[in-house]
Structure formats: C-alpha cells, structure tokens
Design an enzyme around this catalytic site. Structure first.
Site, PDB file in Angstrom:
ATOM      1  N   CYS A  90       0.868  -1.184   0.000  1.00 34.22           N
ATOM      2  CA  CYS A  90       0.000   0.000   0.000  1.00 34.22           C
ATOM      3  C   CYS A  90       0.897   1.224   0.000  1.00 34.22           C
ATOM      4  CB  CYS A  90      -0.856   0.039   1.267  1.00 34.22           C
ATOM      5  SG  CYS A  90      -1.820  -1.418   1.549  1.00 34.22           S
ATOM      6  N   LYS A 127       7.794 -15.158 -21.988  1.00 30.19           N
ATOM      7  CA  LYS A 127       8.457 -13.915 -21.556  1.00 30.19           C
ATOM      8  C   LYS A 127       9.235 -13.295 -22.712  1.00 30.19           C
ATOM      9  CE  LYS A 127       6.862 -12.940 -18.397  1.00 30.19           C
ATOM     10  NZ  LYS A 127       5.799 -13.873 -18.338  1.00 30.19           N
ATOM     11  N   LYS A 138      -2.211  -5.339 -19.484  1.00 28.49           N
ATOM     12  CA  LYS A 138      -1.858  -6.047 -18.249  1.00 28.49           C
ATOM     13  C   LYS A 138      -2.967  -7.010 -17.847  1.00 28.49           C
ATOM     14  CE  LYS A 138       0.396  -7.375 -14.746  1.00 28.49           C
ATOM     15  NZ  LYS A 138       1.452  -8.375 -14.995  1.00 28.49           N
ATOM     16  N   GLY A 163       1.285  -3.235   5.136  1.00 25.96           N
ATOM     17  CA  GLY A 163       1.907  -4.489   5.592  1.00 25.96           C
ATOM     18  C   GLY A 163       0.862  -5.497   6.007  1.00 25.96           C
ATOM     19  N   GLU A 196       6.823 -11.928 -25.528  1.00 28.07           N
ATOM     20  CA  GLU A 196       5.908 -10.802 -25.268  1.00 28.07           C
ATOM     21  C   GLU A 196       6.629  -9.488 -25.020  1.00 28.07           C
ATOM     22  OE1 GLU A 196       3.419 -10.934 -21.807  1.00 28.07           O
ATOM     23  OE2 GLU A 196       4.804 -12.227 -20.739  1.00 28.07           O
ATOM     24  N   TRP A 208      -3.778  -1.628  -1.015  1.00 26.27           N
ATOM     25  CA  TRP A 208      -3.699  -2.868  -1.786  1.00 26.27           C
ATOM     26  C   TRP A 208      -4.117  -3.942  -0.794  1.00 26.27           C
ATOM     27  CZ3 TRP A 208      -3.125  -4.076  -6.755  1.00 26.27           C
ATOM     28  CH2 TRP A 208      -2.876  -5.409  -7.095  1.00 26.27           C
ATOM     29  N   ARG A 214       1.455   1.649  -5.898  1.00 31.02           N
ATOM     30  CA  ARG A 214       1.646   0.662  -4.826  1.00 31.02           C
ATOM     31  C   ARG A 214       0.337  -0.010  -4.424  1.00 31.02           C
ATOM     32  NH1 ARG A 214       6.366   1.087  -2.144  1.00 31.02           N
ATOM     33  NH2 ARG A 214       5.458   0.069  -0.339  1.00 31.02           N
TER      34      ARG A 214
HETATM   35  C1  AGP Z   1       2.062 -12.977 -18.901  1.00 26.48           C
HETATM   36  O1  AGP Z   1       3.318 -12.335 -18.798  1.00 26.48           O
HETATM   37  C2  AGP Z   1       1.044 -12.109 -19.588  1.00 26.48           C
HETATM   38  N1  AGP Z   1       0.964 -10.825 -19.015  1.00 26.48           N
HETATM   39  C3  AGP Z   1      -0.310 -12.800 -19.743  1.00 26.48           C
HETATM   40  O2  AGP Z   1      -0.095 -14.036 -20.367  1.00 26.48           O
HETATM   41  C4  AGP Z   1      -1.075 -13.070 -18.426  1.00 26.48           C
HETATM   42  O3  AGP Z   1      -0.405 -14.037 -17.655  1.00 26.48           O
HETATM   43  C5  AGP Z   1      -2.461 -13.592 -18.796  1.00 26.48           C
HETATM   44  O4  AGP Z   1      -3.140 -12.593 -19.519  1.00 26.48           O
HETATM   45  C6  AGP Z   1      -3.294 -13.990 -17.576  1.00 26.48           C
HETATM   46  O5  AGP Z   1      -3.498 -12.865 -16.783  1.00 26.48           O
HETATM   47  P1  AGP Z   1      -4.068 -13.090 -15.298  1.00 26.48           P
HETATM   48  O6  AGP Z   1      -3.060 -13.896 -14.554  1.00 26.48           O
HETATM   49  O7  AGP Z   1      -4.232 -11.706 -14.751  1.00 26.48           O
HETATM   50  O8  AGP Z   1      -5.383 -13.825 -15.415  1.00 26.48           O
END
Ligand code: AGP
Length: 618
Positions: free
Chosen positions: A2, A495, A613, A103, A498, A76, A27
């Site tokens: 947090c 990794k 993300k 924490g 992407e 968080w 955070r």
């Molecule tokens: C992984 O590096 C990617 N960002 C992507 O594959 C991710 O793992 C996938 O979209 C699943 O996301 P989640 O774990 O938030 O469900």
C-alpha cells in the site's frame, strides 16, 4: 503493498497528502483515505476506489480539507475486501488515535480476540484496526505517550508494517515505525515541516533531505525538533541518518530500477515470503490456509482437479499439476480457460476447479469459472488482487501477496502462484498421507530457503545480460525442460516473445526428436533447464543431440554441475533445492534474459506492443 503518506508543518496538509497519494497509487489502488487535523477535530474521508474518487468526496466537503497535519493511504488489500469501511485511515475506539498501515499483521486474529475480551469492538475486517486499538490499550494501561505506546505495542506484533499514527490529544506530533515495509521521512528547513511516505516521490518537490527508517525503527516526528529515532526492540536512541535525495520522480516510483518489470523480478524474494507468511509454519510442521482447510474434504474427495487459467497463470497451473499429482496423487487436468469455456467440457460436482489469475479480471478465466460453477463444481481461486471479480466469483481461495504487478510481463505473480500451489499440494499430500511427515517437514524447510536462494540467484543479473547481448538478434529460440521444469520452458518462451517480439517456443526436452530438432542449426539458441535431479542424464543426451547439429546451448544447471558445463555454450547456475521447488528458481534466469534482450533491443519493456496487463475482454 500500500502507499502511506503524511505531512506536519506550516503548509495546508491536504494538497500535499492527496497529491502524494496519487504518486503512490502504483503501490495499490483499490481504496483510499485521508485524515486532516484542523486544530480541533479530525476530519476523516475514505472510500473504495481510487484517489480520484476520494478527491471527489473531499471536494464536496471543503471543511474536511483545512488543517496543517494530515495522513493518507492508498490501499492494496490483504485483509478485508476493498470497501469504504476497510479503507484506511482507521480510528481507535476512543476516536483519539488514527493510523495508516502498509503491511500484514500475522497475529492480528489473536490480538483482536484479546482486545475484544477487553471490551473493544471493531468496525472493519482489517488487521490495521486491531493494531491501532492495541496501541490505544497499551497507552491506556501504561499511561504513556504515543511514541512509547507504539514501541511497546509493536513488540507484541508479528508481521510486516509501515505505520503512521496520530494522537488527537497530542496534536503536534506523528509517530512512524517500520518492519519489512518502507518509510521515508522528508525533513523541512529547521524542522519546520516534515513529510512521511512509503517512498520519497510525494515530497521530492518540497525537500531533498530524507531519513529512510531502517527495519525495527520508530520515529517521533515533532515540529521544531529534530526527529527522534528509536529501536522498537529496546527503545534505544538511534542517530537519524539524513541523506540528500539523488533520484528523480520516475526513478523513485520504480524503486531505482529502470523498469517496473525489473523491480518486480527483484521483489520476488519478499513476495514469496509474504505469500507463505502466516500460512507455513515449518517449526510446527503445519500449513494453514483457510480456503483449503474449510473445504479440505472437497479437495480430498475430488475425482479430479481441473486448473483453468491463461498465459503465465496457465504455466503456473501446469507446475501445479506436476506438484499435486506427484505429492497428493489426485488427478489433475490443466486447461486454457479460453478453450475450456467453449469446448463443452464434462464437469461434475465431484470436480474441484482451481482458477489462477494475477489480475482476477481475465474475462476467459471468469467465464470458465461461471461455467464450472453452473455444472456443480467447487471453484477455488488463486488471485493477486483482493476483492477482484474472480476472487468474488469463486467459492473460496487463497491470495498471492505479490503486491501490485505493474509490468505487463508477469514475473512475481508466477512465482507466488507456484508458492501457493506448493502449499496446497503439500497440505493435500499431508492430509492424504501420500507424503510422510518427515518429507513434508523437509519440503517446508526447503521452501523457507527459497527466498534467500532467489536473492542469491539474482546476482547472476550481469552474467545474464552478457548472454542476452549474444542472442539479442536471434529470430527464433527454443526453450526446453522436463518434468517440473517443462512449464518453466513454456514460461521462458512466453516472456521472450511478449517483450522482445522474438519468436520462441517451449518444449518438453524429449520432444525434440519428434520434429523440432529439424530446426536446429548454428542460428538457433536453445535454452535448456538441466537441474541435477530432473531426469538429468536424459537432458544431457538432449543437449548432446543439439550440439551435434551445431545448435547453441544456454543451460540452466544446479550449482556445481560439471558435465553440462563442458558441452554448453553458456551455463547459468542455480542453488540446489528439491526438484519440485526448482521452478521457483529456474524461472529467474529466463525472466532476466527476456528483460535484458528487450532492453538491448530498445523495446517498451513495461508496456509491450499489442498487450494489456489485464485481458478483460475476449
Ligand atoms: C504474462 O506475462 C502475460 N501478461 C499474460 O499471459 C497473463 O499471464 C495472462 O493474460 C493472464 O493474466 P491473469 O493472470 O491476470 O489472469
């Protein structure tokens, strides 16, 4: 993780605190709150949502913004879902003390019961409200000042904290303390004002003089007086080390790392500890996980466990399959959620489904959960975001405590998901008697050593960077692994793909002879995991087959390896551990490798092209 921030001085506190919270939203951002002391009363505003939602509330009540002392928090969630009542700051029962906390208090339940027996009542589900009432009770019993009460109270606390506490009855000071979570104190000219924050970003524009509290230290911040820093353990005085800030704003938010992804790779030792903290008790040989304990028979009587996830979480699920089948002997299937939801799968009420998701918002995974539930399955979630859609949709679950993962490429989420899956596998194996007590205890001891091994392993960063420089212009790469490390090969390939946009494939090492070995030539880097207990001799043969066709071998081996060292082009050594726990280590070199190749290629590491993300759409 947090964000906490605060101000005491001659300026209006509100703008400093609210803007400071905006700086700290990286955070945590599921709820926010602010306390302003107007010289007579405490004005408290807090809400579920982002700092902007908090701002809308305070803008509607201007009187709540006037005052020269304030503390704020952006959350968080770890205990208690994100909602208004669980948001910080929290009052003590008397209404005199106010606290913000970053924490996890592990023994909060015991403390809460003790305080209830002394007549305390609680409004929220948080460990933080327990802490502020513990401080109040100590203050009352000892008849001491706030600083002393905080010091004594924290000696009864197990866990991690960074706190700021204000006492309305002594309104010219703020007390801060830390163990395991950061606190920075900005020092104004002639001690005429002080700034408090989880990092220096909220007060960088006001002062560059900063005191970073060390672990187990407490500071009493009083206007017009030098900061007093004390050891929490014995109240002994410590000289405050006032240093001049050298980092700029962006560097501070990334903790001095160039990218969030690198920061999150380096956060893994702490993230793994935070994930097993309070759940794994090696000395007493116990694993406590409420979501599993309360549904243990469902797991033990399951005809099979179906793991559903996407991307990196799916790779973690694959490690989970190997762990659960190997240890607990329960049949496991791992399914891409996006396939599972559409292929008309056979699901019965004898099935247990484990859904894994860092964001807790992935549309395919959420849809697959609803399908499984509609067919009578018990669904258990492993998420990193408290109160997320998936966390709320599942029947029970266990959170990873990785803290916010900002980089699109998932790193600490992967290792903390595997940590949770390891705990579940061990707990089920112990309950079923498929693992002896001594083997169970051995695993707990070994798991407790993993964070330190990761810490040691991160020292290979420079070596991995050199290897990255060798292979940054490759157009195709292969990743090979066997057993528990086959999923790590898949994850390493993902990794690289992407964030560097280089095509890469992960394969079970033994599959090479069924086709992929046709790809091998001097332009094909092959990253191979060859740990000493993972079908080692067979992997060595696979490596020799590749070398005999001029392939380039970069091998991840166990420290002390000699055989592979003689045949591979590059070798990265990892500390020894039980084979079942090696994925927590073997993934680190591949995370660093993909990171450095992407940086060398000038890619946008934290926000790679075409990706988000959290994939909240189909
Ligand atoms: C992984 O590096 C990617 N960002 C992507 O594959 C991710 O793992 C996938 O979209 C699943 O996301 P989640 O774990 O938030 O469900």
């Amino acid at each position: 993780m947090c964000g906490i921030t605060g101000y005491i001085g001659h300026r209006e506190a509100y703008p400093i605190v609210i803007n400071g919270l905006k700086r700290l939203e990286y955070r945590g951002y599921d709820s926010a709150g602010i306390m302003i002391y107007d010289g007579k009363n405490i004005q408290l505003s807090k809400t579920k949502g982002k700092v902007s939602d908090l701002e809308s509330i305070t803008n509607a009540s201007p009187t709540k913004k006037v005052g020269k002392i304030g503390i704020g928090h952006t959350r968080w969630a770890t205990h208690g879902v994100p909602n208004d009542v669980n948001s910080h700051p929290h009052f003590s029962q008397s209404g005199n003390l106010v606290i913000v906390h970053n924490g996890i208090i592990e023994n909060y339940d015991t403390l809460r019961k003790e305080l209830i027996s002394r007549g305390y009542t609680f409004k929220s589900d948080t460990d933080t409200e327990v802490l502020v009432n513990l401080i109040e009770e100590v203050k009352k019993q000892e008849g001491c000042k706030l600083g002393k009460a905080v010091q004594l109270a924290l000696n009864n606390v197990i866990g991690a904290y960074a706190i700021a506490v204000f006492d309305k009855t002594k309104p010219n000071e703020v007390v801060v303390a830390r163990l395991g979570s950061p606190i920075a104190i900005g020092v104004g000219k002639n001690e005429s004002e002080f700034f408090i924050a989880s990092d220096a970003s909220p007060f960088l524009e006001y002062t560059k003089d900063v005191v970073y509290l060390e672990d187990e230290e407490l500071a009493i911040i009083k206007l017009g007086r030098a900061i007093k820093v004390r050891k929490i353990k014995d109240d002994s005085l410590v000289d405050p080390n006032i240093q001049e800030l050298k980092m700029n704003l962006e560097e501070i938010e990334k903790g001095g790392y160039e990218h969030f992804m690198l920061k999150e790779i380096y956060e893994q030792p702490k993230a793994i500890i935070d994930t097993y903290r309070g759940r794994m008790l090696p000395d007493s040989g116990i694993i406590k996980m409420a979501g599993v304990d309360d549904n243990l028979n469902k797991f033990l009587n399951a005809e099979r466990i179906i793991i559903i996830a996407c991307g990196t979480s799916w790779h973690a699920g694959l490690v989970g399959e190997y762990l659960i089948e190997d240890m607990a002997r329960i049949p496991v299937e791992v399914e891409y959620a996006s396939e599972f939801r559409y292929r008309n799968p056979i699901i019965t009420n004898k099935d247990v489904v484990i859904a894994i998701s860092q964001s807790g918002e992935t549309a395919d995974t959420l849809a697959a959960i609803k399908l499984a539930k509609s067919k009578g399955a018990f669904v258990f979630g492993i998420c990193n975001v408290v109160g997320s859609s998936i966390a709320r949709e599942t029947h029970a679950g266990a959170y990873t405590h990785a803290g916010p993962e900002i980089g699109v490429a998932s790193t600490k989420a992967f290792t903390t998901q595997i940590t949770v899956l390891s705990l579940i596998s061990l707990k089920l194996a112990k309950s079923k008697g498929t693992l002896s007590d001594s083997a169970f205890r051995m695993y707990l001891q070994k798991l407790q050593l993993v964070p330190n091994s990761v810490e040691q392993l991160l020292k290979i960063d420079e070596k991995v960077k050199e290897i990255a420089n060798h292979y940054k212009n490759a157009t195709n790469c292969l990743y090979l692994g066997r057993g528990f490390n086959f999923p790590v090969a898949l994850e390493g390939a993902l990794k690289l793909k992407e964030i560097s946009y280089i095509h890469a494939e992960g394969y079970p090492a033994a599959e090479m002879k069924h086709g992929p070995i046709a790809l091998i030539d001097e332009n094909m880097p092959v990253f191979v995991i060859a740990t000493n207990k993972g079908h080692y001799e067979k992997v060595v043969s696979n490596i020799q087959e590749i070398k005999s066709r001029a392939g380039k071998i970069i091998a991840v081996v166990t420290e002390g390896d000699v055989t592979v060292k003689e045949i591979a082009d590059h070798v990265i050594e990892i500390p020894e551990t039980e084979e079942a726990l090696t994925p927590l280590l073997t993934t680190i070199p591949f995370q660093l490798l993909s990171y450095h190749i992407a940086v060398l290629l000038g890619k946008n590491v934290d926000q790679p092209r075409n990706l988000a993300k959290s994939v909240t759409v189909e």
